[in-house]
Write an enzyme that holds these catalytic residues in place. Structure first.
Site, PDB file in Angstrom:
ATOM      1  N   ASP A   1       0.841  -1.201   0.000  1.00 18.40           N
ATOM      2  CA  ASP A   1       0.000   0.000   0.000  1.00 18.40           C
ATOM      3  C   ASP A   1       0.874   1.248   0.000  1.00 18.40           C
ATOM      4  OD1 ASP A   1      -2.065  -1.783   0.346  1.00 18.40           O
ATOM      5  OD2 ASP A   1      -2.659  -1.076   2.322  1.00 18.40           O
ATOM      6  N   MET A   2       0.278   2.363  -0.427  1.00 18.41           N
ATOM      7  CA  MET A   2       0.979   3.644  -0.322  1.00 18.41           C
ATOM      8  C   MET A   2       0.281   4.491   0.735  1.00 18.41           C
ATOM      9  SD  MET A   2       3.599   5.224  -1.305  1.00 18.41           S
ATOM     10  CE  MET A   2       4.184   4.575  -2.876  1.00 18.41           C
TER      11      MET A   2
ATOM     12  N   GLN B   1      -0.513   6.913  -6.150  1.00 20.92           N
ATOM     13  CA  GLN B   1      -1.650   7.810  -5.922  1.00 20.92           C
ATOM     14  C   GLN B   1      -1.690   8.924  -6.966  1.00 20.92           C
ATOM     15  OE1 GLN B   1       0.223   8.509  -2.249  1.00 20.92           O
ATOM     16  NE2 GLN B   1      -1.307   7.450  -1.009  1.00 20.92           N
TER      17      GLN B   1
ATOM     18  N   ARG C   1      -0.966  -0.627  -8.728  1.00 23.61           N
ATOM     19  CA  ARG C   1      -2.385  -0.393  -8.462  1.00 23.61           C
ATOM     20  C   ARG C   1      -2.547   1.110  -8.339  1.00 23.61           C
ATOM     21  NH1 ARG C   1      -3.291  -0.818  -2.625  1.00 23.61           N
ATOM     22  NH2 ARG C   1      -3.559  -3.048  -2.669  1.00 23.61           N
TER      23      ARG C   1
ATOM     24  N   LYS D   1      -6.699   7.056  -6.446  1.00 24.19           N
ATOM     25  CA  LYS D   1      -6.703   8.527  -6.450  1.00 24.19           C
ATOM     26  C   LYS D   1      -5.918   9.071  -5.261  1.00 24.19           C
ATOM     27  CE  LYS D   1     -10.906   8.930  -9.139  1.00 24.19           C
ATOM     28  NZ  LYS D   1     -12.290   9.445  -9.232  1.00 24.19           N
ATOM     29  N   GLY D   2      -5.968   8.395  -4.114  1.00 24.75           N
ATOM     30  CA  GLY D   2      -5.220   8.853  -2.930  1.00 24.75           C
ATOM     31  C   GLY D   2      -6.173   9.196  -1.801  1.00 24.75           C
TER      32      GLY D   2
ATOM     33  N   LYS E   1     -10.475  17.934  -7.251  1.00 23.57           N
ATOM     34  CA  LYS E   1     -10.804  16.570  -7.660  1.00 23.57           C
ATOM     35  C   LYS E   1     -10.734  16.407  -9.179  1.00 23.57           C
ATOM     36  CE  LYS E   1     -14.398  13.065  -7.043  1.00 23.57           C
ATOM     37  NZ  LYS E   1     -13.718  12.254  -8.003  1.00 23.57           N
TER      38      LYS E   1
ATOM     39  N   THR F   1     -10.153   1.736  -8.161  1.00 23.78           N
ATOM     40  CA  THR F   1     -11.094   2.865  -8.108  1.00 23.78           C
ATOM     41  C   THR F   1     -12.533   2.352  -8.201  1.00 23.78           C
ATOM     42  OG1 THR F   1     -11.741   4.954  -9.150  1.00 23.78           O
ATOM     43  CG2 THR F   1     -10.950   3.242 -10.632  1.00 23.78           C
ATOM     44  N   HIS F   2     -13.454   3.171  -7.676  1.00 26.64           N
ATOM     45  CA  HIS F   2     -14.892   2.873  -7.821  1.00 26.64           C
ATOM     46  C   HIS F   2     -15.515   3.785  -8.849  1.00 26.64           C
ATOM     47  CE1 HIS F   2     -13.475   2.268  -3.667  1.00 26.64           C
ATOM     48  NE2 HIS F   2     -13.944   1.074  -3.906  1.00 26.64           N
TER      49      HIS F   2
ATOM     50  N   ARG G   1     -11.269   7.275   6.700  1.00 22.15           N
ATOM     51  CA  ARG G   1     -10.874   7.614   5.323  1.00 22.15           C
ATOM     52  C   ARG G   1     -11.958   7.203   4.328  1.00 22.15           C
ATOM     53  NH1 ARG G   1      -5.634   6.017   7.158  1.00 22.15           N
ATOM     54  NH2 ARG G   1      -5.780   4.022   6.097  1.00 22.15           N
TER      55      ARG G   1
HETATM   56  P1  FDA Z   1     -14.079   8.798  -6.223  1.00 23.32           P
HETATM   57  O1  FDA Z   1     -13.750   9.245  -4.862  1.00 23.32           O
HETATM   58  O2  FDA Z   1     -14.136   9.789  -7.319  1.00 23.32           O
HETATM   59  O3  FDA Z   1     -15.380   7.946  -6.198  1.00 23.32           O
HETATM   60  C1  FDA Z   1     -16.052   7.494  -7.360  1.00 23.32           C
HETATM   61  C2  FDA Z   1     -17.419   6.974  -6.940  1.00 23.32           C
HETATM   62  O4  FDA Z   1     -17.249   5.782  -6.173  1.00 23.32           O
HETATM   63  C3  FDA Z   1     -18.187   7.912  -6.004  1.00 23.32           C
HETATM   64  O5  FDA Z   1     -18.970   8.814  -6.701  1.00 23.32           O
HETATM   65  C4  FDA Z   1     -19.011   6.945  -5.202  1.00 23.32           C
HETATM   66  O6  FDA Z   1     -20.153   6.583  -5.922  1.00 23.32           O
HETATM   67  C5  FDA Z   1     -18.131   5.743  -5.066  1.00 23.32           C
HETATM   68  N1  FDA Z   1     -17.336   5.749  -3.814  1.00 23.32           N
HETATM   69  C6  FDA Z   1     -16.025   6.041  -3.679  1.00 23.32           C
HETATM   70  N2  FDA Z   1     -15.621   5.905  -2.403  1.00 23.32           N
HETATM   71  C7  FDA Z   1     -16.716   5.527  -1.720  1.00 23.32           C
HETATM   72  C8  FDA Z   1     -16.950   5.220  -0.358  1.00 23.32           C
HETATM   73  N3  FDA Z   1     -15.985   5.267   0.554  1.00 23.32           N
HETATM   74  N4  FDA Z   1     -18.206   4.874   0.003  1.00 23.32           N
HETATM   75  C9  FDA Z   1     -19.207   4.803  -0.904  1.00 23.32           C
HETATM   76  N5  FDA Z   1     -19.026   5.063  -2.213  1.00 23.32           N
HETATM   77  C10 FDA Z   1     -17.817   5.425  -2.619  1.00 23.32           C
HETATM   78  N6  FDA Z   1      -5.480   4.951  -1.135  1.00 23.32           N
HETATM   79  C11 FDA Z   1      -4.225   5.226  -0.745  1.00 23.32           C
HETATM   80  O7  FDA Z   1      -3.884   6.400  -0.522  1.00 23.32           O
HETATM   81  N7  FDA Z   1      -3.310   4.201  -0.593  1.00 23.32           N
HETATM   82  C12 FDA Z   1      -3.633   2.899  -0.852  1.00 23.32           C
HETATM   83  O8  FDA Z   1      -2.775   2.003  -0.716  1.00 23.32           O
HETATM   84  C13 FDA Z   1      -4.958   2.618  -1.295  1.00 23.32           C
HETATM   85  N8  FDA Z   1      -5.331   1.343  -1.597  1.00 23.32           N
HETATM   86  C14 FDA Z   1      -6.553   1.117  -2.204  1.00 23.32           C
HETATM   87  C15 FDA Z   1      -6.862  -0.142  -2.697  1.00 23.32           C
HETATM   88  C16 FDA Z   1      -8.044  -0.349  -3.377  1.00 23.32           C
HETATM   89  C17 FDA Z   1      -8.366  -1.707  -3.932  1.00 23.32           C
HETATM   90  C18 FDA Z   1      -8.964   0.741  -3.560  1.00 23.32           C
HETATM   91  C19 FDA Z   1     -10.257   0.566  -4.296  1.00 23.32           C
HETATM   92  C20 FDA Z   1      -8.673   1.978  -3.025  1.00 23.32           C
HETATM   93  C21 FDA Z   1      -7.484   2.191  -2.338  1.00 23.32           C
HETATM   94  N9  FDA Z   1      -7.166   3.446  -1.823  1.00 23.32           N
HETATM   95  C22 FDA Z   1      -5.877   3.684  -1.408  1.00 23.32           C
HETATM   96  C23 FDA Z   1      -8.207   4.499  -1.697  1.00 23.32           C
HETATM   97  C24 FDA Z   1      -8.209   5.473  -2.858  1.00 23.32           C
HETATM   98  O9  FDA Z   1      -7.085   6.325  -2.790  1.00 23.32           O
HETATM   99  C25 FDA Z   1      -9.475   6.359  -2.844  1.00 23.32           C
HETATM  100  O10 FDA Z   1      -9.500   7.107  -1.667  1.00 23.32           O
HETATM  101  C26 FDA Z   1     -10.776   5.593  -2.938  1.00 23.32           C
HETATM  102  O11 FDA Z   1     -10.688   4.527  -3.840  1.00 23.32           O
HETATM  103  C27 FDA Z   1     -11.936   6.529  -3.390  1.00 23.32           C
HETATM  104  O12 FDA Z   1     -11.688   7.070  -4.649  1.00 23.32           O
HETATM  105  P2  FDA Z   1     -12.302   6.492  -6.014  1.00 23.32           P
HETATM  106  O13 FDA Z   1     -11.183   6.162  -6.908  1.00 23.32           O
HETATM  107  O14 FDA Z   1     -13.221   5.389  -5.748  1.00 23.32           O
HETATM  108  O15 FDA Z   1     -12.977   7.730  -6.718  1.00 23.32           O
END
Ligand code: FDA
Length: 310
Positions: free
Chosen positions: A132-133, A161, A182, A185-186, A199, A229-230, A291
């Site tokens: 992880d980062m 990130q 992987r 966004k961070g 953003k 990402t989601h 977070r």
């Molecule tokens: P964004 O925040 O733009 O969300 C896109 C859409 O997804 C939203 O509109 C919403 O619908 C849905 N969504 C996102 N987050 C949600 C939540 N918490 N609850 C409900 N719905 C949500 N970060 C980091 O700094 N170091 C790391 O090592 C990791 N590792 C990691 C592994 C994996 C498998 C994932 C999926 C994520 C991480 N992250 C992470 C977290 C990452 O940095 C980020 O904060 C989250 O993935 C949320 O950003 P999205 O890319 O989903 O986009």
């Protein structure tokens, strides 16, 4: 950064809250949306529940910034045991570990020794190690650890990130050594001198970096390209980008967190995109959970609702 996001990220680092909040049943109920349970068995059950949909797992034992070397040693031992215990699942869920949970704040060499041991065990069992980062003070050290471990074991990847200005360079360096990446966004609170505050800029940078991950250089270096990402529209854009270049649906994987965008996970897996879901377990979930709330402050309504339903 929105005010709510700043408050939630500040709360994630608050010791007083960390010690007290998890004792409340309603907080525990709210966190269960993102976490099936505190035990390894809970994680395994969740991963096995996803398998019929063609979705596989990544697992993490929650914890970070350990302050006692004995605790870092214990975490490493628990991960070694976990890697053994998941070997029966096909394909096995992949461990994803935080360097500061393995003692990076205390002794970088010891942290390296732990990462090396985990990578060796994962490699021997046909598994994979994700690193992880964490926040920006750790980025150089984490990349350095990744380089050292990856020099010996090919089945190692690191999280990068997209909110950091430096990530384009870091990505190029990881492609150079063929490490898995992987891209996320961070999730931390970073100053605008180091990270895009808007953003829209983070999303734009994510797209640009993801395109590099699907580029000729990364593909010929055998980089395992993971979009963590989601953001379904961003994933769709990347699928179209891949199709325009006649890349197979397997050119990148999508990793999401347990309990988020469940329908999209199933849809992508049906379309032939390799999908893994990261399932967290363990007792130390408070900062991690904060977070998750900060990522989508609307989640706070889930807590308020569960309070009302008490
Ligand atoms: P964004 O925040 O733009 O969300 C896109 C859409 O997804 C939203 O509109 C919403 O619908 C849905 N969504 C996102 N987050 C949600 C939540 N918490 N609850 C409900 N719905 C949500 N970060 C980091 O700094 N170091 C790391 O090592 C990791 N590792 C990691 C592994 C994996 C498998 C994932 C999926 C994520 C991480 N992250 C992470 C977290 C990452 O940095 C980020 O904060 C989250 O993935 C949320 O950003 P999205 O890319 O989903 O986009």
């Amino acid at each position: 950064m929105s005010l709510m996001r700043s408050i939630l990220l500040a709360a994630s680092q608050n010791r007083w809250l960390r010690e007290r909040a998890p004792k409340h049943a309603f907080v525990r109920r709210a966190v269960s949306r993102f976490m099936p349970g505190e035990e390894l068995e809970d994680m395994l059950r969740a991963v096995q529940g996803l398998a019929p949909e063609g979705i596989h797992g990544v697992f993490t034992r929650l914890g970070e910034n350990v302050t006692d070397p004995a605790e870092a040693d214990a975490v490493a031992a628990q991960y070694l045991d976990a890697i053994d215990r998941v070997r029966g699942v096909a394909p096995p869920p992949e461990p994803s570990v935080k360097p500061t949970q393995l003692g990076l704040d205390l002794d970088a060499e010891r942290c390296y020794a732990h990462l090396r041991a985990l990578a060796a065990r994962a490699d021997a069992l046909g598994n994979y190690l994700w690193i992880d980062m964490e926040g920006t003070p750790y980025v150089d050290m984490t990349l350095d650890l990744t380089r050292r471990v990856r020099a010996e074991f090919p089945r190692v990847g690191v999280c990068l990130q997209a909110y950091l200005y430096r990530t384009a360079d870091d990505l190029a360096a990881m492609i150079e050594i063929g490490a898995g990446v992987r891209l996320v966004k961070g999730a931390y609170s970073e100053p605008r001198t180091l990270a895009f505050p808007k953003k829209a800029d983070v999303d734009r940078n994510y797209r640009a970096l993801a395109e590099v991950m699907l580029g000729e250089r990364a593909r010929s270096a055998g980089v395992r390209a993971v979009l963590g990402t989601h953001d379904v529209s961003l994933i769709e854009d990347m699928r179209q980008h891949g199709q325009r270049r006649h890349l197979p649906a397997t050119a990148f994987e999508v990793h999401m967190l347990y309990g988020i965008q469940r329908e999209a996970q199933v849809r992508l897996a049906r379309d032939g995109v390799p999908v893994r879901v990261l399932v967290a377990y363990g007792a130390y979930w408070f900062p991690w959970y904060m977070r998750r709330l900060a990522e989508r402050p609307a989640n706070v309504w889930f807590i308020l609702r569960s309070l009302r339903e008490r």
